[in-house]
Design an enzyme around this catalytic site. Structure first.
Site, PDB file in Angstrom:
ATOM      1  N   HIS A  60      97.677  67.930 -38.734  1.00 57.03           N
ATOM      2  CA  HIS A  60      96.434  68.203 -38.120  1.00 57.03           C
ATOM      3  C   HIS A  60      96.164  69.742 -38.629  1.00 57.03           C
ATOM      4  O   HIS A  60      97.127  70.555 -38.248  1.00 57.03           O
ATOM      5  CB  HIS A  60      96.407  68.351 -36.685  1.00 57.03           C
ATOM      6  N   HIS A  84      84.577  70.101 -37.116  1.00 56.56           N
ATOM      7  CA  HIS A  84      84.803  68.319 -37.098  1.00 56.56           C
ATOM      8  C   HIS A  84      83.647  67.637 -37.402  1.00 56.56           C
ATOM      9  O   HIS A  84      83.803  66.460 -37.819  1.00 56.56           O
ATOM     10  CB  HIS A  84      85.537  68.059 -35.733  1.00 56.56           C
ATOM     11  N   ARG A 159      63.826  48.862 -34.709  1.00 55.56           N
ATOM     12  CA  ARG A 159      64.982  49.109 -35.622  1.00 55.56           C
ATOM     13  C   ARG A 159      65.221  50.820 -35.614  1.00 55.56           C
ATOM     14  O   ARG A 159      64.453  51.617 -36.004  1.00 55.56           O
ATOM     15  CB  ARG A 159      64.288  48.970 -37.011  1.00 55.56           C
ATOM     16  N   CYS A 210      60.711  45.523 -41.435  1.00 52.08           N
ATOM     17  CA  CYS A 210      61.771  45.989 -42.000  1.00 52.08           C
ATOM     18  C   CYS A 210      62.105  45.245 -43.354  1.00 52.08           C
ATOM     19  O   CYS A 210      61.887  44.088 -43.499  1.00 52.08           O
ATOM     20  CB  CYS A 210      63.111  45.499 -41.002  1.00 52.08           C
ATOM     21  N   TYR A 345      67.680  50.376 -48.771  1.00 54.75           N
ATOM     22  CA  TYR A 345      66.316  50.065 -49.020  1.00 54.75           C
ATOM     23  C   TYR A 345      65.917  50.071 -50.463  1.00 54.75           C
ATOM     24  O   TYR A 345      64.763  50.534 -50.886  1.00 54.75           O
ATOM     25  CB  TYR A 345      65.270  50.799 -48.122  1.00 54.75           C
TER      26      TYR A 345
HETATM   27  N1  LIG Z   1      62.948  58.535 -37.266  1.00 55.92           N
HETATM   28  C1  LIG Z   1      62.981  57.310 -37.534  1.00 55.92           C
HETATM   29  N2  LIG Z   1      62.286  56.473 -37.978  1.00 55.92           N
HETATM   30  C2  LIG Z   1      62.329  55.256 -38.312  1.00 55.92           C
HETATM   31  C3  LIG Z   1      63.546  54.649 -38.309  1.00 55.92           C
HETATM   32  C4  LIG Z   1      64.626  55.333 -37.474  1.00 55.92           C
HETATM   33  O1  LIG Z   1      65.775  54.749 -37.383  1.00 55.92           O
HETATM   34  N3  LIG Z   1      64.391  56.864 -37.252  1.00 55.92           N
HETATM   35  N4  LIG Z   1      63.827  53.410 -38.682  1.00 55.92           N
HETATM   36  C5  LIG Z   1      62.945  52.840 -39.648  1.00 55.92           C
HETATM   37  C6  LIG Z   1      62.865  51.465 -39.984  1.00 55.92           C
HETATM   38  S1  LIG Z   1      64.098  50.794 -40.895  1.00 55.92           S
HETATM   39  C7  LIG Z   1      61.910  50.415 -39.705  1.00 55.92           C
HETATM   40  S2  LIG Z   1      62.199  48.823 -40.386  1.00 55.92           S
HETATM   41  C8  LIG Z   1      60.972  50.950 -38.765  1.00 55.92           C
HETATM   42  C9  LIG Z   1      60.862  50.195 -37.404  1.00 55.92           C
HETATM   43  O2  LIG Z   1      59.790  50.452 -36.407  1.00 55.92           O
HETATM   44  P1  LIG Z   1      60.011  50.137 -35.290  1.00 55.92           P
HETATM   45  O3  LIG Z   1      61.096  50.311 -34.589  1.00 55.92           O
HETATM   46  O4  LIG Z   1      58.600  50.688 -34.303  1.00 55.92           O
HETATM   47  O5  LIG Z   1      59.463  48.426 -35.085  1.00 55.92           O
HETATM   48  O6  LIG Z   1      61.013  52.447 -38.427  1.00 55.92           O
HETATM   49  C10 LIG Z   1      61.563  53.439 -39.559  1.00 55.92           C
HETATM   50  N5  LIG Z   1      61.355  54.559 -38.917  1.00 55.92           N
HETATM   51 MO   LIG Z   2      63.950  48.647 -41.658  1.00 50.22          MO
END
Ligand SMILES: Nc1nc2c(c(=O)[nH]1)N[C@H]1C(S)=C(S)[C@@H](COP(=O)(O)O)O[C@H]1N2
Ligand SMILES: [Mo]
Length: 495
Positions: A60, A84, A159, A210, A345
């Site tokens: 550490h 950290h 999501r 998504c 993506y």
């Molecule tokens: N700030 C933020 N925006 C985000 C996300 C997130 O995790 N954080 N996820 C994205 C993804 S991958 C998707 S598919 C959509 C999902 O939107 P919902 O949760 O309103 O269906 O938000 C998007 N915008």
């Molecule tokens: Mo997504």
């Protein structure tokens, strides 16, 4: 299920310690406390994680200080020793993970005392069945999805990559920076929620999907990495707010094909990086692009899971660009450098694997390809043909880039005969048709089919550019399991 199958690589490495690892056992605080000296082994906890660091202790960098935490939580120490909070350290630690801390132990130990980022998650509708709890991810039950042209807010899929941030409307500010182009160099501007609401209000019906919707079907061909979504990681809503093109024009931003608009959310990972994504400036400035800084979803204020108080809606584009809890907009000469824009993506050839993949070589997904899914009957449901020998099939169809759905075709005999579904859709011009279409089809079954025990129903959609779904997943397979838009094939039993 191993963590790396459930979460995106880099994002996951930042989140591991606040995520329950389903592949590991659970320990109580007592179990941990017994391991507080080299003879018993040295265990520590961090967030939800239990770690055996016996072998690491002599190495550490901070020397013996680590022994202060032996048999207990390191959270409060790490809050002070901020060195950290790097990806490297979090990854190193995760390598020592042996288990999860019991839920009640976490509540006492982390969530209450230290204010875990998960302590303030919103309440969710019990019908949303989580694909993962932390971060919360859940799809709409398929049978309900096809019932409402506007998906009810509390049933809309969620999501989240990170804990849901807590934002007070009065304190909310949106920061605007122009770093490139004709209007570059002006001071940062901010807009309060009240100021955003004072701008002309614009509404657009848009489906959000998504990029990993229907991944669970693609993964059957060959395993892919990512949350195992069925066809319910999509929803359709009427979004209202200020138009992004109005806000950018007021700042003097001029059309420029080389520029991008970057979005940042208020949700921070443990290394203080916000969720981020970007879109081309041309989409943002196009009045027909209908990009909205939304504060309403189906005529109600956004709820916390969907981005309260402001999210950007990028109609026709993959879900990931619709950044929730929007705190910052930047006009720049490059795309967002976030993990989700650069290393996730994106689509690849079926022959690209994790050894050969180069994320720099593929374009970030923006507009989504045409797709459809059968919502009822459900897979393996028992269906009874009506008096005339028909079965009724319902579902949704959608295409990205504003392309209207032109047709949905169904077959119950492997493509020998096709039947065209009736569409329910908004009457808005093609090119700007961002909402989904629901459809209903009555499928005639032949006398021979009615004697069978079961059959398979296939659906395929055609969009206004006459793009059509590919038949099977084999030839569109990609290692992240995105763009999974092959025919939807649903086996049913007959009674
Ligand atoms: N700030 C933020 N925006 C985000 C996300 C997130 O995790 N954080 N996820 C994205 C993804 S991958 C998707 S598919 C959509 C999902 O939107 P919902 O949760 O309103 O269906 O938000 C998007 N915008
Ligand atoms: Mo997504």
């Amino acid at each position: 299920m191993p963590i790396h199958n459930r979460l995106d690589d880099e994002a996951a490495s930042r989140l591991w310690h606040i995520t329950v690892r389903q592949d590991l056992p659970t320990y109580s605080l007592d179990d941990v406390q017994k391991h507080n000296a080299p003879e018993q082994g040295i265990w520590i906890t961090f967030g939800l994680g239990v770690y055996d660091v016996t072998e690491f202790v002599p190495n550490h960098p901070g020397g013996d200080k680590i022994m202060m935490a032996a048999g207990s939580a390191i959270d409060s120490f790490w809050a002070i020793y901020q060195q950290h909070n790097t990806l490297e350290v979090l990854e190193l630690l995760e390598g020592f993970r042996i288990g999860n801390l019991q839920k009640d132990a976490v509540a006492a130990n982390v969530e209450e005392e230290l204010g875990s980022p998960w302590a303030q998650e919103p309440k969710r509708n019990a019908l949303l069945k989580p694909a993962s709890e932390r971060p919360f991810n859940a799809e709409t039950p398929l049978a309900l999805l096809g019932e409402h042209f506007y998906t009810p807010n509390e049933l809309f899929y969620v999501r989240n990559h990170l804990p849901v941030p807590v934002i007070q409307a009065e304190q909310y500010e949106l920061e605007l920076d122009v770093e490139a182009g004709a209007a570059a160099g002006q001071p940062t501007r901010t807009l309060t929620l009240a100021e955003l609401k004072a701008l002309p209000k614009h509404s657009v019906t848009a489906a959000i999907m998504c990029g990993g919707n229907r991944r669970s079907e693609m993964t059957r061909v060959k395993p892919v990495k990512g949350l195992s979504w069925g066809p319910g990681a999509v929803g359709n809503a009427k979004w209202s707010g200020a138009r992004l093109c109005d806000v950018l024009q007021a700042m003097g931003v001029q059309p420029n094909e080389d520029l991008h608009v970057l979005f940042e959310g208020a949700d921070l990972d443990p290394t203080s990086h916000p969720y981020g994504a970007s879109i081309p400036l041309s989409k943002a400035l196009d009045p027909r692009g209908d990009v909205v800084l939304a504060y309403e979803m189906n005529e109600e204020p956004l709820n916390r899971d969907h981005g309260y108080p402001i999210r950007v809606i990028v109609p026709g584009s993959v879900g990931a660009r619709n950044v929730k809890w929007l705190t910052r907009i930047i006009v720049a000469d490059h795309e967002s450098d976030s993990h989700w824009q650069q290393n996730d993506y994106k689509g690849f050839s079926p022959s690209t694997d994790w050894d050969t993949v180069d994320f720099k070589k593929a374009q970030a997904i923006q507009a989504m390809p045409v797709t459809s899914a059968i919502c009822t009957p459900l897979p393996n449901e028992r269906v009874k043909p009506d008096a005339e020998g028909f079965i009724t099939v319902r579902g949704y169809a959608w295409s990205g880039g504003g392309r209207r759905i032109e047709r949905v075709d169904l077959t119950s005999d492997g493509g020998k005969s096709w039947h065209v579904a009736q569409l329910e859709q908004e009457t808005v011009p093609d090119g700007r048709h961002y909402g989904w279409s629901l459809w209903t089809a009555r499928l005639p079954l032949s006398a021979e089919q009615r004697k069978q025990e079961g059959l398979e129903i296939w659906a395929k959609a055609v969009d206004s550019a006459y793009n059509v779904q590919p038949e099977a997943f084999e030839h569109i397979w990609n290692l992240r399991g995105v763009l999974a838009n092959a025919y939807h094939k649903v086996p049913v039993k007959l009674s």
